[in-house]
Design a protein around this motif. Structure first.
Motif, PDB file in Angstrom:
ATOM      1  N   PRO A  85       0.870  -1.286   0.229  1.00  0.00           N
ATOM      2  CA  PRO A  85       0.122  -0.013  -0.265  1.00  0.00           C
ATOM      3  C   PRO A  85       0.764   1.241  -0.030  1.00  0.00           C
ATOM      4  N   ARG A 124      -1.237   4.154  -4.282  1.00  0.00           N
ATOM      5  CA  ARG A 124      -2.544   4.815  -3.996  1.00  0.00           C
ATOM      6  C   ARG A 124      -2.981   5.965  -4.732  1.00  0.00           C
ATOM      7  N   PRO A 168     -10.088  -5.717   3.191  1.00  0.00           N
ATOM      8  CA  PRO A 168      -8.551  -5.852   3.441  1.00  0.00           C
ATOM      9  C   PRO A 168      -8.163  -7.186   4.530  1.00  0.00           C
ATOM     10  N   ASN A 169      -8.837  -8.307   4.323  1.00  0.00           N
ATOM     11  CA  ASN A 169      -8.340  -9.509   4.975  1.00  0.00           C
ATOM     12  C   ASN A 169      -8.766 -10.513   4.073  1.00  0.00           C
ATOM     13  N   ARG A 174      -5.277  -8.030   0.018  1.00  0.00           N
ATOM     14  CA  ARG A 174      -5.378  -7.730   1.213  1.00  0.00           C
ATOM     15  C   ARG A 174      -4.946  -6.168   0.826  1.00  0.00           C
ATOM     16  N   TYR A 175      -3.679  -5.832   0.267  1.00  0.00           N
ATOM     17  CA  TYR A 175      -3.260  -4.648   0.124  1.00  0.00           C
ATOM     18  C   TYR A 175      -4.258  -3.947  -0.904  1.00  0.00           C
ATOM     19  N   VAL A 210      -6.812  -2.601   1.313  1.00  0.00           N
ATOM     20  CA  VAL A 210      -6.066  -1.167   2.001  1.00  0.00           C
ATOM     21  C   VAL A 210      -5.941  -0.117   1.210  1.00  0.00           C
ATOM     22  N   GLN A 215      -9.253   1.782   0.827  1.00  0.00           N
ATOM     23  CA  GLN A 215      -9.683   2.226   1.942  1.00  0.00           C
ATOM     24  C   GLN A 215      -8.794   3.677   1.968  1.00  0.00           C
ATOM     25  N   ASP A 216      -7.492   3.571   1.787  1.00  0.00           N
ATOM     26  CA  ASP A 216      -6.508   4.950   1.706  1.00  0.00           C
ATOM     27  C   ASP A 216      -7.147   6.047   0.770  1.00  0.00           C
TER      28      ASP A 216
END
Length: 302
Positions: free
Chosen positions: A116, A121, A141-142, A149-150, A153, A156-157
């Motif tokens: 990430p 991003r 992210p799991n 996962r990333y 993330v 989300q970021d």
């Protein structure tokens, strides 16, 4: 004389006004502007696995859908790799998108090495902004795979930053934050997937299989090899597509079935054979039921 000139000068406006009125009469009341949906997966084929059915439904209804693979998939095979595999997977992704009417973008980040980072991003922020997205889909992210996962993330970021004008300044910031949703998964920790929306894809299940069928290097080679099923893949193209449908299209879970009943009603929801489900992300715009019905215009009006 001056009054006559004034009449001549503005006479051309009358036909334009008439055309505008006719256009309004021809437009159905409350006609919805095309939605703009963008979905992110870690690899070419991830978006297809989780959302090709609903994407085909959106596209058939005239809405705009883009799939984005955050990596180029250059490690996802047991016999090939590197640039040659990346080119093959990009071609497969574009063909899959063509089959269901979806724009497909493959970003040039290495498979198995996704982190990430600020650079990635910013790539995601650009994609969301350039697409002018109303709705963004992504993995939670799991997950068993670090790239998956990333990707979650990274989304989300990016969820808030897409609205910040002083970030990624070469692309205008969105004035309204999109709705962000997660794809369905089966992982239980730290929290199980919650199916807030479930869509029947019974009417487009063959379209979804068509999209997956385009990812030959994955569904018939790499994933089959990794799961120990390579010897079960038929050689005949029609037979292997039938095998793909049988192996990939599963009945909804009990939780997804409950969501189907909520959105379709008890009778129709109980009859759905294949569905795609999504969980509302806490970031981005928090949709109410009316907004979800606009974003997913597949349910009967209340």
């Amino acid at each position: 004389m001056r009054g006559s000139l004034r009449l001549v000068r503005f006479a051309w406006l009358a036909p334009l006004a008439l055309l505008a009125q006719l256009a309004l009469l021809a437009s159905p009341a409350g006609a919805q502007e095309p939605l703009r949906i963008i979905a992110f997966g870690a690899h070419p084929d991830d978006c297809d696995i989780r959302s090709a059915g609903v994407a085909a439904k959106w596209a058939a209804a005239g809405h705009k859908v883009r799939f984005v693979a955050v990596t180029n998939g250059d490690a996802g095979h047991h016999e090939e790799g590197g640039g040659q595999l990346a080119m093959r997977r990009r071609a497969e992704a574009i063909e899959a998108g063509r089959r269901i009417g979806v724009d497909y973008v493959v970003l040039d980040n290495h498979d198995g090495e996704l982190v990430p980072s600020l650079d990635v991003r910013q790539q995601i922020i650009r994609q969301i902004r350039e697409w002018k997205a109303d709705l963004v889909l992504a993995p939670r992210p799991n997950d068993y795979h670090p790239d998956h996962r990333y990707t979650g993330v990274l989304l989300q970021d990016a969820a808030f930053m897409v609205t910040v004008p002083n970030v990624v300044t070469e692309v205008p910031a969105l004035k309204k934050n999109p709705v962000f949703l997660y794809f369905e998964d089966g992982f239980q920790k730290p929290a199980p997937f919650r199916p807030d929306i479930a869509v029947s894809i019974d009417d487009v299940v063959d379209k979804k299989v068509d999209a997956l069928d385009a990812h030959v290097s994955q569904v018939y080679e790499w994933l089959a090899w990794h799961s120990g099923e390579l010897d079960q893949v038929p050689k005949d193209p029609a037979a292997r597509k039938a095998w793909l449908k049988t192996s990939r299209m599963r009945a909804p879970s009990a939780q997804v079935r409950e969501a189907l009943v909520k959105w379709y009603g008890a009778d129709a929801g109980a009859k759905v054979q294949v569905a795609e489900a999504f969980e509302i992300c806490e970031y981005g715009t928090r949709p109410d039921e009316a907004m979800l019905r606009r974003l997913f215009p597949f349910f009967a009006a209340k």
